[in-house]
Design an enzyme around this catalytic site. Structure first.
Site, PDB file in Angstrom:
ATOM      1  N   SER A 152      15.427  48.415 -13.218  1.00 54.57           N
ATOM      2  CA  SER A 152      15.178  49.795 -12.816  1.00 54.57           C
ATOM      3  C   SER A 152      15.460  50.061 -11.343  1.00 54.57           C
ATOM      4  O   SER A 152      15.488  51.217 -10.920  1.00 54.57           O
ATOM      5  CB  SER A 152      13.730  50.197 -13.132  1.00 54.57           C
ATOM      6  N   LYS A 190       8.696  49.795  -7.173  1.00 52.27           N
ATOM      7  CA  LYS A 190       9.265  51.139  -7.239  1.00 52.27           C
ATOM      8  C   LYS A 190       9.305  51.774  -5.854  1.00 52.27           C
ATOM      9  O   LYS A 190       8.642  51.327  -4.923  1.00 52.27           O
ATOM     10  CB  LYS A 190       8.428  52.033  -8.167  1.00 52.27           C
TER      11      LYS A 190
END
Length: 231
Positions: A152, A190
């Protein structure tokens, strides 16, 4: 200057060795300091070593030398260090009390795997160490490393299998890539953005949606400061 947790751990180790002649286990240290996992103990021990209060001995399993005590624990110029055992595999001491410079290289504990995708269970223990250049850890604070699992963050140059070097911190600026602990159970890597009373955890891959969570459900565990890739 030691933090309260660092001082509490040093005091606990010293008191147990003085009382019993043997050191506490990492599990006993964890319980004494009311920590959730032994990874916190590993980080505190690393911090004590960096500050010159203990020294982990090379090529001896589970051995730590108490180098000095602060005055609040009765430290004095004539303090005689003792070797104490701890739950640590054979390896050279990862840090010295010398100032960190870009020319140095240091061993940093790899705390496990971190998800760059769907969050995984929170990191709980040291699996091994990785050598990193001093330039990655020249700033203030403790450091650890994590092995990336998932894709991701590929548009930020972070691939599956990379090792990320993290500076431990509980705060982050918008745009920082962080280790985020979600609801005290799941850890993920993230990009961090604050949105009013919420926090957005953004992927760097169009295939993944941004997660928006109440700010009290997200705890920053550290900020990305370096990356190591093996070809």
């Amino acid at each position: 200057m030691l933090t309260k947790k660092q001082l509490d751990l040093l005091a606990f180790i010293h008191q147990r060795v003085q009382r019993d002649g043997v050191p506490p286990s990492f599990d006993e240290m964890k319980l004494a300091l009311d920590l959730r996992s032994k990874s916190g103990i590993h980080r505190l021990i690393t911090a004590l070593e960096e500050r010159g209060f203990i020294r982990r001995l090379a090529h001896r399993a589970r051995a730590i030398e108490v180098v000095k005590l602060p005055e609040s624990l009765g430290g004095a110029p004539g303090f005689a260090p003792r070797v104490i055992d701890g739950d640590r595999p054979d390896s050279p001491p990862p840090h010295s009390a010398q100032p960190v410079t870009a020319q140095h290289a240091f061993d940093v504990p790899v705390m496990g795997r971190i998800a760059a995708g769907v969050p995984i269970e929170a990191i709980s223990q040291v699996s091994h160490t990785v050598t990193v250049p001093g330039g990655m850890i020249a700033g203030q604070g403790e450091h650890y490393a994590l092995e990336v699992r998932g894709d991701s963050m590929i548009e930020a140059g972070i691939n599956d299998g990379d090792i990320v070097v993290i500076r431990e911190t509980s705060v982050a600026d918008n745009g920082d890539i962080v280790v985020a602990l979600v609801e005290d159970q799941e850890a993920t890597l993230k990009r961090f953005r604050r949105q009013g009373a919420s926090v957005a955890l953004e992927a760097a891959n169009a295939a993944y949606e941004t997660r928006v969570l109440p700010s009290d459900k997200v705890k920053v565990q550290g900020r990305l400061v370096g990356l190591i890739r093996t070809y």
